[in-house]
Design a protein around this motif. Structure first.
Motif, PDB file in Angstrom:
ATOM      1  N   SER A 101      -4.076   0.359  -2.651  1.00 56.65           N
ATOM      2  CA  SER A 101      -3.575  -0.975  -2.340  1.00 56.65           C
ATOM      3  C   SER A 101      -4.298  -2.019  -3.174  1.00 56.65           C
ATOM      4  O   SER A 101      -5.527  -2.091  -3.146  1.00 56.65           O
ATOM      5  CB  SER A 101      -3.773  -1.298  -0.852  1.00 56.65           C
ATOM      6  OG  SER A 101      -3.270  -2.588  -0.560  1.00 56.65           O
ATOM      7  N   TYR A 113       0.848  -1.183   0.000  1.00 51.68           N
ATOM      8  CA  TYR A 113       0.000   0.000   0.000  1.00 51.68           C
ATOM      9  C   TYR A 113       0.887   1.238   0.000  1.00 51.68           C
ATOM     10  O   TYR A 113       2.036   1.205   0.438  1.00 51.68           O
ATOM     11  CB  TYR A 113      -0.963   0.029   1.193  1.00 51.68           C
ATOM     12  CG  TYR A 113      -0.306   0.247   2.532  1.00 51.68           C
ATOM     13  CD1 TYR A 113      -0.096   1.531   3.031  1.00 51.68           C
ATOM     14  CD2 TYR A 113       0.111  -0.829   3.310  1.00 51.68           C
ATOM     15  CE1 TYR A 113       0.498   1.735   4.264  1.00 51.68           C
ATOM     16  CE2 TYR A 113       0.706  -0.637   4.544  1.00 51.68           C
ATOM     17  CZ  TYR A 113       0.900   0.643   5.012  1.00 51.68           C
ATOM     18  OH  TYR A 113       1.501   0.842   6.222  1.00 51.68           O
ATOM     19  N   GLN A 171      -1.787  -4.627   7.676  1.00 52.47           N
ATOM     20  CA  GLN A 171      -0.884  -3.632   7.093  1.00 52.47           C
ATOM     21  C   GLN A 171       0.254  -3.326   8.064  1.00 52.47           C
ATOM     22  O   GLN A 171       0.013  -3.107   9.252  1.00 52.47           O
ATOM     23  CB  GLN A 171      -1.632  -2.340   6.775  1.00 52.47           C
ATOM     24  CG  GLN A 171      -2.706  -2.488   5.714  1.00 52.47           C
ATOM     25  CD  GLN A 171      -3.543  -1.231   5.568  1.00 52.47           C
ATOM     26  OE1 GLN A 171      -4.007  -0.667   6.553  1.00 52.47           O
ATOM     27  NE2 GLN A 171      -3.749  -0.796   4.330  1.00 52.47           N
TER      28      GLN A 171
END
Length: 218
Positions: free
Chosen positions: A69, A47, A208
């Protein structure tokens, strides 16, 4: 004079910072329907985007971001069929690619000057959805063997909803020079099937882990 001084202290306690961020995403798809559940293999991706943070005081802040992303999931199945002296075996691999623009909005609590914890909602806008399928098969009969591989790409955006809501929790550590590291778990709660059959659902969750830099501040 006292009121002016108090106002000045309040302004100084507030802080606005912004900057870029990027990192690694681990995307997970889960399909359910008719009492059955299937988890796709996790998909490693990335991302990148920008963030902005407003601190109200030393403890509380709000943060908004815009990130891009590619998410999705992978699936691999093996098969083998034997009939009338002919045996065919192979694998079928599917790669589901969901291009998404994410808009996470969070409330943050600074446990220390550098360490913050956050909760929020990630508003994911799915901009593209494609399925890439590759099938490899090997057949044998009467001592002879032959192999073949076929690939196909299909645009499935018309079957997937555009909005993926994912509440998240996370933590962030910021260094004195403005570099920060963060980690989050985003739980996909939206059914991504546009026209589900019965009780079919398809949900996308993701982890993430990344790094960024904050400009600004007092």
């Amino acid at each position: 004079m006292a009121a002016v001084a108090a106002l000045g202290l309040n302004v100084n306690a507030q802080e606005f910072r912004f900057g870029p961020k990027a990192g690694y995403s681990l995307s997970m798809l889960k399909a359910e329907g008719d009492g059955q559940s299937y988890k796709f293999d996790s998909k490693s991706t990335f991302y990148a985007g920008i963030m902005a943070e407003h601190k109200f005081d030393d403890k509380f802040a709000v943060q908004g971001e815009v990130l891009y992303s590619p998410l999705g999931g992978k699936r691999e199945e093996s098969f083998s069929v034997s009939q009338m002296g002919v045996t065919v075996s192979g694998t079928a691999k599917s790669d589901f690619k969901l291009g998404s623009v994410q808009i996470p909005v969070s409330a943050k609590y600074y446990a220390t000057e550098n360490l913050a914890f956050g909760v929020g909602m990630n508003f994911g806008i799915i901009t593209s959805a494609k399925a890439e399928v590759t099938a490899s098969a090997t057949g044998s009969a009467m001592g002879q063997t032959a192999s073949d591989t076929q690939s196909a790409n299909e645009d499935v955006k018309d079957q997937i909803k555009s909005l993926n809501l994912a509440p998240f929790i996370g933590a962030e550590y910021t260094l004195e020079n403005g570099i920060f590291f963060d980690a989050r778990y985003n739980l996909g709660v939206s059914n991504l099937y546009k026209n589900p059959q019965g009780n079919e659902t398809l949900k996308n969750s993701f982890v993430q882990v990344g790094v960024g830099f904050k400009f600004g501040g007092n």
